[in-house]
Design a protein around this motif. Structure first.
Motif, PDB file in Angstrom:
ATOM      1  N   ARG A  35      43.198  39.976  48.807  1.00  0.00           N
ATOM      2  CA  ARG A  35      43.887  40.928  47.953  1.00  0.00           C
ATOM      3  C   ARG A  35      44.969  40.173  47.206  1.00  0.00           C
ATOM      4  O   ARG A  35      45.838  39.535  47.805  1.00  0.00           O
ATOM      5  CB  ARG A  35      44.507  42.069  48.747  1.00  0.00           C
ATOM      6  N   ALA A  36      44.867  40.219  45.886  1.00  0.00           N
ATOM      7  CA  ALA A  36      45.885  39.605  45.039  1.00  0.00           C
ATOM      8  C   ALA A  36      47.135  40.478  45.052  1.00  0.00           C
ATOM      9  O   ALA A  36      47.081  41.670  45.360  1.00  0.00           O
ATOM     10  CB  ALA A  36      45.356  39.447  43.613  1.00  0.00           C
ATOM     11  N   ARG A  37      48.243  39.887  44.697  1.00  0.00           N
ATOM     12  CA  ARG A  37      49.513  40.617  44.684  1.00  0.00           C
ATOM     13  C   ARG A  37      49.445  41.848  43.786  1.00  0.00           C
ATOM     14  O   ARG A  37      50.073  42.861  44.057  1.00  0.00           O
ATOM     15  CB  ARG A  37      50.611  39.664  44.224  1.00  0.00           C
ATOM     16  N   ASP A  38      48.610  41.788  42.717  1.00  0.00           N
ATOM     17  CA  ASP A  38      48.495  42.932  41.808  1.00  0.00           C
ATOM     18  C   ASP A  38      47.492  43.980  42.299  1.00  0.00           C
ATOM     19  O   ASP A  38      47.208  44.943  41.590  1.00  0.00           O
ATOM     20  CB  ASP A  38      48.128  42.460  40.397  1.00  0.00           C
ATOM     21  N   GLY A  39      46.935  43.792  43.496  1.00  0.00           N
ATOM     22  CA  GLY A  39      46.047  44.786  44.086  1.00  0.00           C
ATOM     23  C   GLY A  39      44.569  44.495  43.947  1.00  0.00           C
ATOM     24  O   GLY A  39      43.744  45.091  44.643  1.00  0.00           O
ATOM     25  N   ARG A  40      44.204  43.588  43.044  1.00  0.00           N
ATOM     26  CA  ARG A  40      42.785  43.250  42.866  1.00  0.00           C
ATOM     27  C   ARG A  40      42.223  42.593  44.118  1.00  0.00           C
ATOM     28  O   ARG A  40      42.938  41.900  44.843  1.00  0.00           O
ATOM     29  CB  ARG A  40      42.597  42.270  41.711  1.00  0.00           C
ATOM     30  N   ALA A  69      44.718  35.208  39.237  1.00  0.00           N
ATOM     31  CA  ALA A  69      45.405  35.712  40.438  1.00  0.00           C
ATOM     32  C   ALA A  69      45.960  34.515  41.199  1.00  0.00           C
ATOM     33  O   ALA A  69      45.248  33.857  41.954  1.00  0.00           O
ATOM     34  CB  ALA A  69      44.440  36.508  41.308  1.00  0.00           C
ATOM     35  N   TYR A  70      47.230  34.218  40.992  1.00  0.00           N
ATOM     36  CA  TYR A  70      47.849  33.049  41.605  1.00  0.00           C
ATOM     37  C   TYR A  70      48.656  33.380  42.850  1.00  0.00           C
ATOM     38  O   TYR A  70      49.156  32.470  43.508  1.00  0.00           O
ATOM     39  CB  TYR A  70      48.736  32.339  40.584  1.00  0.00           C
ATOM     40  N   GLU A  71      48.777  34.667  43.153  1.00  0.00           N
ATOM     41  CA  GLU A  71      49.496  35.084  44.357  1.00  0.00           C
ATOM     42  C   GLU A  71      48.582  35.990  45.154  1.00  0.00           C
ATOM     43  O   GLU A  71      48.157  37.041  44.673  1.00  0.00           O
ATOM     44  CB  GLU A  71      50.785  35.811  43.982  1.00  0.00           C
ATOM     45  N   ASP A  73      47.976  38.095  48.847  1.00  0.00           N
ATOM     46  CA  ASP A  73      48.706  38.687  49.965  1.00  0.00           C
ATOM     47  C   ASP A  73      47.969  38.559  51.289  1.00  0.00           C
ATOM     48  O   ASP A  73      48.569  38.278  52.317  1.00  0.00           O
ATOM     49  CB  ASP A  73      48.974  40.179  49.701  1.00  0.00           C
TER      50      ASP A  73
END
Length: 136
Positions: A35-40, A69-71, A73
């Protein structure tokens, strides 16, 4: 002491679906989802090769970057043939820690999964990111 976090069951389902539908034969045996920080949700499969092809988690890092997506979670890996959640190997643990020091990793099996900080999977580890900070 390992600090557990809520388990992202949607990630496990995404990786399990990928393992069931895309992991065929000996070349692709593991799927990963993050899961990317933006929710993707970003997904990937390993690329097995006798010379040491990359694990699904490492392919996932490149796939995430390719999608901006560089961050990340949370991450999970799932094996083909209904093997369920598989913890990252030592190399992947180190790389995940270096790229995403605050990442949570889902480990465990079936109804006993838990999300733990990647640093808890590598106690007293060398942190490559520290070297980058010192050089800058």
């Amino acid at each position: 002491m390992t600090t557990a976090h809520p388990v992202d069951h949607e990630l496990i389902q995404a990786a399990a679906h990928l393992a069931r539908t895309r992991c065929r034969g000996d070349n692709h045996t593991m799927a990963a989802a993050a899961r990317a920080r933006d929710g993707r949700i970003i997904t990937a499969v390993n690329a097995y090769h006798f010379s040491g092809g990359p694990c699904a988690e490492l392919v996932l890092i490149g796939a995430a970057a390719a999608q901006g997506a560089y961050e990340l979670d949370t991450v999970v890996a799932v094996g083909d043939r209904d093997r369920g959640v598989v913890p990252p190997c030592g190399r992947c643990r180190q790389v995940l820690l270096d790229y995403f020091p605050t990442l949570k990793v889902i480990v465990g099996n079936e109804d006993r999964t838990r999300a733990v900080p990647v640093a808890d999977l590598l106690p007293e580890s060398y942190v490559w990111a520290d070297h980058q900070l010192e050089a800058g």
